[in-house]
Design a protein around this motif. Structure first.
Motif, PDB file in Angstrom:
ATOM      1  N   ASN A   5       0.836  -1.208   0.000  1.00  0.00           N
ATOM      2  CA  ASN A   5       0.000   0.000   0.000  1.00  0.00           C
ATOM      3  C   ASN A   5       0.873   1.261   0.000  1.00  0.00           C
ATOM      4  O   ASN A   5       0.546   2.268  -0.624  1.00  0.00           O
ATOM      5  N   ARG A   6       2.006   1.188   0.720  1.00  0.00           N
ATOM      6  CA  ARG A   6       2.916   2.347   0.797  1.00  0.00           C
ATOM      7  C   ARG A   6       3.545   2.639  -0.572  1.00  0.00           C
ATOM      8  O   ARG A   6       3.680   3.797  -0.969  1.00  0.00           O
ATOM      9  N   MET A   7       3.934   1.567  -1.281  1.00  0.00           N
ATOM     10  CA  MET A   7       4.517   1.739  -2.611  1.00  0.00           C
ATOM     11  C   MET A   7       3.502   2.374  -3.558  1.00  0.00           C
ATOM     12  O   MET A   7       3.833   3.275  -4.343  1.00  0.00           O
ATOM     13  N   LEU A   8       2.268   1.910  -3.464  1.00  0.00           N
ATOM     14  CA  LEU A   8       1.220   2.456  -4.319  1.00  0.00           C
ATOM     15  C   LEU A   8       0.984   3.934  -4.025  1.00  0.00           C
ATOM     16  O   LEU A   8       0.846   4.759  -4.935  1.00  0.00           O
ATOM     17  N   THR A   9       0.993   4.286  -2.738  1.00  0.00           N
ATOM     18  CA  THR A   9       0.776   5.683  -2.332  1.00  0.00           C
ATOM     19  C   THR A   9       1.915   6.580  -2.826  1.00  0.00           C
ATOM     20  O   THR A   9       1.688   7.661  -3.372  1.00  0.00           O
ATOM     21  N   ASN A  10       3.128   6.100  -2.624  1.00  0.00           N
ATOM     22  CA  ASN A  10       4.298   6.907  -3.052  1.00  0.00           C
ATOM     23  C   ASN A  10       4.304   7.112  -4.560  1.00  0.00           C
ATOM     24  O   ASN A  10       4.662   8.195  -5.051  1.00  0.00           O
ATOM     25  N   ASN A  11       3.935   6.087  -5.303  1.00  0.00           N
ATOM     26  CA  ASN A  11       3.919   6.190  -6.758  1.00  0.00           C
ATOM     27  C   ASN A  11       2.883   7.211  -7.221  1.00  0.00           C
ATOM     28  O   ASN A  11       3.138   8.024  -8.119  1.00  0.00           O
ATOM     29  N   VAL A  12       1.718   7.185  -6.599  1.00  0.00           N
ATOM     30  CA  VAL A  12       0.654   8.138  -6.959  1.00  0.00           C
ATOM     31  C   VAL A  12       1.098   9.560  -6.648  1.00  0.00           C
ATOM     32  O   VAL A  12       0.937  10.478  -7.466  1.00  0.00           O
ATOM     33  N   ILE A  13       1.661   9.768  -5.472  1.00  0.00           N
ATOM     34  CA  ILE A  13       2.097  11.122  -5.079  1.00  0.00           C
ATOM     35  C   ILE A  13       3.217  11.618  -5.996  1.00  0.00           C
ATOM     36  O   ILE A  13       3.241  12.782  -6.387  1.00  0.00           O
ATOM     37  N   LYS A 296      -9.103   8.023  -5.674  1.00  0.00           N
ATOM     38  CA  LYS A 296      -9.736   6.710  -5.652  1.00  0.00           C
ATOM     39  C   LYS A 296      -8.763   5.620  -5.216  1.00  0.00           C
ATOM     40  O   LYS A 296      -9.117   4.674  -4.540  1.00  0.00           O
ATOM     41  N   VAL A 297      -7.489   5.767  -5.638  1.00  0.00           N
ATOM     42  CA  VAL A 297      -6.491   4.752  -5.295  1.00  0.00           C
ATOM     43  C   VAL A 297      -6.148   4.820  -3.820  1.00  0.00           C
ATOM     44  O   VAL A 297      -5.990   3.785  -3.145  1.00  0.00           O
ATOM     45  N   LEU A 298      -6.031   6.057  -3.267  1.00  0.00           N
ATOM     46  CA  LEU A 298      -5.606   6.216  -1.889  1.00  0.00           C
ATOM     47  C   LEU A 298      -6.754   6.122  -0.901  1.00  0.00           C
ATOM     48  O   LEU A 298      -6.530   6.093   0.309  1.00  0.00           O
ATOM     49  N   GLN A 299      -7.994   6.042  -1.350  1.00  0.00           N
ATOM     50  CA  GLN A 299      -9.142   6.050  -0.455  1.00  0.00           C
ATOM     51  C   GLN A 299      -9.242   4.800   0.429  1.00  0.00           C
ATOM     52  O   GLN A 299      -9.486   4.910   1.624  1.00  0.00           O
TER      53      GLN A 299
END
Length: 307
Positions: A5-13, A296-299
């Protein structure tokens, strides 16, 4: 590889920040009107733009040199035009006084006018341009011609205090032009007496003396000398005029060169406003889409799965 989840968040940001940076860069281009604002934007283009700016700045200085040179040449030609007028008027007076029928009072009156013409010729010879004497050679701050009252002085009636140095203006890389004419040659070597030369000041003084004394034969003897002096100054004026015309052509050519350099530099450096605005709107839409997608991804969170 396990995607956390952290990798996904960092990539989006990271993607959102990159889109925001693209928008900020385009905003800076629109506000400055320049495609490159720092070397990191495009090192090659920046180097070429700096080279163009250097050339344009150098040409601006050459243009100023040309304008100053032309001003000096035109001032010299104008002064010699007045000198020609003085000599022509003195010759007219010599013609009047050489007929041998004028009474002494009239001859004396003509002599007095010649005295004024001599003073006028002195002022012409001491003409200055921008606070610099144009006929003194390199001695531009000192009065070049000095009137001598002592008849026994070898420099009587006028002494030249300048020199014969040329004043050279650089008008292009490695190209110089002399803007001054030798005052001693102009005024003190105007008449050729075989092995010797005679000045226009001595000629005017001799005419004055002859008129005041009422000697018509001495007045007549000056006529040929006046013709020589007038032709001498006209030849120098022709040289000055040729140089002035050259300066006009050189300045016109330099203006065309400057326009070409500026246009080329503008194509490298300046933005196409319509294209940049269109790019900005595209980047804005991408940024808004990334925000919407990121929301939507980070929700989802652990609470969402525990419901």
């Amino acid at each position: 590889m396990r995607v956390t989840n952290r990798m996904l968040t960092n990539n989006v940001i990271r993607n959102i920040n990159r889109n925001l940076e693209n928008m900020a860069r385009t905003q800076e281009q629109m506000s400055s009107g320049k495609r490159v604002n720092r070397p990191s934007d495009d090192p090659i283009v920046v180097a070429r733009v700096l080279a163009f700016k250097t050339s344009i700045a150098a040409n601006d200085q050459y243009k100023k040199n040309m304008e100053d040179a032309k001003g000096w040449l035109d001032a010299s030609e104008s002064a010699l035009g007045m000198a020609t007028d003085v000599l022509q008027r003195a010759r007219e007076l010599a013609v009047y006084g050489s007929n041998g029928t004028m009474p002494p009072e009239s001859m004396d009156a003509l002599g007095k006018e010649v005295d004024q013409l001599l003073d006028e010729m002195m002022q012409v010879a001491n003409t200055s341009y921008g606070g610099r004497y144009i006929f003194g050679g390199s001695q531009t701050t000192a009065t070049p011609f000095e009137k001598i009252s002592n008849t026994n002085d070898p420099y009587y009636p006028v002494k030249y205090n300048g020199d014969s140095a040329a004043l050279n203006w650089e008008i292009a890389p490695g190209v110089t032009i002399s803007v001054n004419e030798n005052g001693d040659q102009i005024f003190n070597q105007a008449i050729n007496n075989g092995s010797d030369t005679e000045s226009v000041f001595k000629l005017l003084n001799d005419l004055s003396t002859a008129l005041h004394s009422g000697t018509a034969t001495d007045v007549t003897a000056t006529l040929n000398k006046f013709d020589q002096a007038i032709d001498h100054i006209l030849n120098i004026r022709a040289t000055l005029g040729a140089k002035s015309n050259r300066m006009e052509m050189a300045m016109s050519r330099l203006d065309d060169t400057q326009i070409g350099l500026t246009q080329t530099m503008s194509k490298l450096e300046d933005i196409d406003l319509a294209e940049t605005v269109m790019n900005y709107k595209t980047q804005e839409n991408v940024y808004l889409a990334s925000l919407s997608t990121g929301a939507k991804v980070l929700q989802p969170s652990l609470i969402d799965y525990l419901r």
